[in-house]
Design an enzyme around this catalytic site. Sequence first.
Site, mmCIF file in Angstrom:
data_model
loop_
_atom_site.group_PDB
_atom_site.id
_atom_site.type_symbol
_atom_site.label_atom_id
_atom_site.label_comp_id
_atom_site.label_asym_id
_atom_site.label_seq_id
_atom_site.Cartn_x
_atom_site.Cartn_y
_atom_site.Cartn_z
ATOM 1 N N TRP A 1 -3.144 2.528 -4.324
ATOM 2 C CA TRP A 1 -1.703 2.307 -4.328
ATOM 3 C C TRP A 1 -1.272 1.884 -2.924
ATOM 4 O O TRP A 1 -1.801 2.422 -1.943
ATOM 5 C CB TRP A 1 -0.980 3.602 -4.744
ATOM 6 C CG TRP A 1 0.421 3.356 -5.164
ATOM 7 C CD1 TRP A 1 1.551 3.560 -4.411
ATOM 8 C CD2 TRP A 1 0.857 2.836 -6.424
ATOM 9 N NE1 TRP A 1 2.662 3.192 -5.140
ATOM 10 C CE2 TRP A 1 2.267 2.751 -6.378
ATOM 11 C CE3 TRP A 1 0.188 2.433 -7.585
ATOM 12 C CZ2 TRP A 1 3.020 2.285 -7.439
ATOM 13 C CZ3 TRP A 1 0.939 1.961 -8.655
ATOM 14 C CH2 TRP A 1 2.333 1.886 -8.570
ATOM 15 N N HIS B 1 -4.256 10.937 -5.485
ATOM 16 C CA HIS B 1 -3.992 9.984 -6.573
ATOM 17 C C HIS B 1 -4.867 8.739 -6.409
ATOM 18 O O HIS B 1 -4.466 7.627 -6.722
ATOM 19 C CB HIS B 1 -2.505 9.621 -6.625
ATOM 20 C CG HIS B 1 -1.669 10.785 -7.082
ATOM 21 N ND1 HIS B 1 -1.183 10.884 -8.370
ATOM 22 C CD2 HIS B 1 -1.311 11.912 -6.438
ATOM 23 C CE1 HIS B 1 -0.528 12.036 -8.480
ATOM 24 N NE2 HIS B 1 -0.595 12.676 -7.326
ATOM 25 N N HIS C 1 -7.490 9.637 -11.832
ATOM 26 C CA HIS C 1 -6.876 10.895 -11.389
ATOM 27 C C HIS C 1 -5.844 11.379 -12.392
ATOM 28 O O HIS C 1 -5.436 10.638 -13.280
ATOM 29 C CB HIS C 1 -6.224 10.702 -10.016
ATOM 30 C CG HIS C 1 -5.014 9.828 -10.058
ATOM 31 N ND1 HIS C 1 -5.078 8.448 -10.032
ATOM 32 C CD2 HIS C 1 -3.698 10.126 -10.160
ATOM 33 C CE1 HIS C 1 -3.866 7.950 -10.094
ATOM 34 N NE2 HIS C 1 -2.990 8.934 -10.183
ATOM 35 N N ASP D 1 -1.949 13.357 -12.953
ATOM 36 C CA ASP D 1 -0.648 13.719 -12.379
ATOM 37 C C ASP D 1 -0.195 15.036 -13.001
ATOM 38 O O ASP D 1 0.026 15.098 -14.219
ATOM 39 C CB ASP D 1 0.423 12.670 -12.751
ATOM 40 C CG ASP D 1 0.224 11.338 -12.072
ATOM 41 O OD1 ASP D 1 -0.718 11.181 -11.283
ATOM 42 O OD2 ASP D 1 1.053 10.437 -12.344
ATOM 43 N N HIS E 1 3.903 16.413 -9.305
ATOM 44 C CA HIS E 1 3.894 15.075 -8.702
ATOM 45 C C HIS E 1 5.316 14.510 -8.594
ATOM 46 O O HIS E 1 5.656 13.838 -7.617
ATOM 47 C CB HIS E 1 3.015 14.157 -9.568
ATOM 48 C CG HIS E 1 2.816 12.783 -9.023
ATOM 49 N ND1 HIS E 1 2.687 12.491 -7.685
ATOM 50 C CD2 HIS E 1 2.718 11.578 -9.668
ATOM 51 C CE1 HIS E 1 2.515 11.191 -7.524
ATOM 52 N NE2 HIS E 1 2.538 10.615 -8.704
ATOM 53 N N HIS F 1 7.368 8.722 -15.722
ATOM 54 C CA HIS F 1 6.681 9.918 -15.215
ATOM 55 C C HIS F 1 7.513 11.180 -15.475
ATOM 56 O O HIS F 1 6.983 12.196 -15.937
ATOM 57 C CB HIS F 1 6.449 9.800 -13.703
ATOM 58 C CG HIS F 1 5.197 9.086 -13.316
ATOM 59 N ND1 HIS F 1 5.149 7.739 -13.095
ATOM 60 C CD2 HIS F 1 3.931 9.547 -13.108
ATOM 61 C CE1 HIS F 1 3.915 7.397 -12.753
ATOM 62 N NE2 HIS F 1 3.155 8.473 -12.745
ATOM 63 N N GLU G 1 -4.507 8.529 -14.949
ATOM 64 C CA GLU G 1 -4.352 7.141 -14.508
ATOM 65 C C GLU G 1 -5.651 6.640 -13.892
ATOM 66 O O GLU G 1 -6.483 7.426 -13.449
ATOM 67 C CB GLU G 1 -3.208 7.058 -13.481
ATOM 68 C CG GLU G 1 -1.862 7.431 -14.097
ATOM 69 C CD GLU G 1 -0.755 7.657 -13.097
ATOM 70 O OE1 GLU G 1 0.418 7.466 -13.464
ATOM 71 O OE2 GLU G 1 -1.050 8.051 -11.951
HETATM 72 ZN ZN ZN Z 1 -0.819 9.352 -10.107
#
Ligand code: ZN
Length: 213
Positions: free
Chosen positions: A17, A47, A51, A53, A57, A165, A177
């Site tokens: 990310w 993350h 991974h 969440d 998160h 989310h 994810e």
């Molecule tokens: Zn994530």
Amino acid sequence: MKLHDVTLVLRPDMPTWPGEHPPRVEPLRRIARGDGANVSVLTIGDHTGTHVDPPLHFIDGADGVDALPADALVGPCQVLGYEGDDHISQSWLEGAGVAPGIERIVFRTRNSARWIDPDAGFDKDFLALDETAARWLVQRGIRLVGSDYLSIEPFGSGKLGHPVHVALLRAGVVIVEGLDLHDVKPGPYEIVCAPLPIRGGTGSPARVFLIER
Ligand SMILES: [Zn+2]
């Protein structure tokens, strides 16, 4: 029985990310330097790669990754194949043939083709779920939902407050994810998703297997 390992390999040149550095593995002890063993120090964002969440998160004070219910992480799972070019919506889900009573759903989209090329960088044009899809999954009692890119929610959703989310995590749905599904066909599987029980953790890399029978 066929075992599909759908975990991304952790490596220093993997896509992450924006703003999050890739994993670093630094030598602490090395036999070649006269030490008794090879031991490394791993520095990794929680993350990174494949991974999960946890609610924490996006919801301050909520459960961390160590409190995720193990019985949501393991069990029957449907892989849904999505051929569309827009984000996945409630109207698509209604016609997608979701199996009655299924509690775990993983979406295989064109995103998975990105993982074939080891040099592919981060792609902000990945496919994800829209808010209507998230609400539909919550109403259906889904306990685990998986995506084949680094977020379950379209890029740039921060300005909207990450509604996908938040809707899923408020309902206690486990989000997985970064699944690599390029070699997996849609259909019924069992999933084994094993994040690390980091106390109060805001996320954790996970090893994920899909078992085909
Ligand atoms: Zn994530």
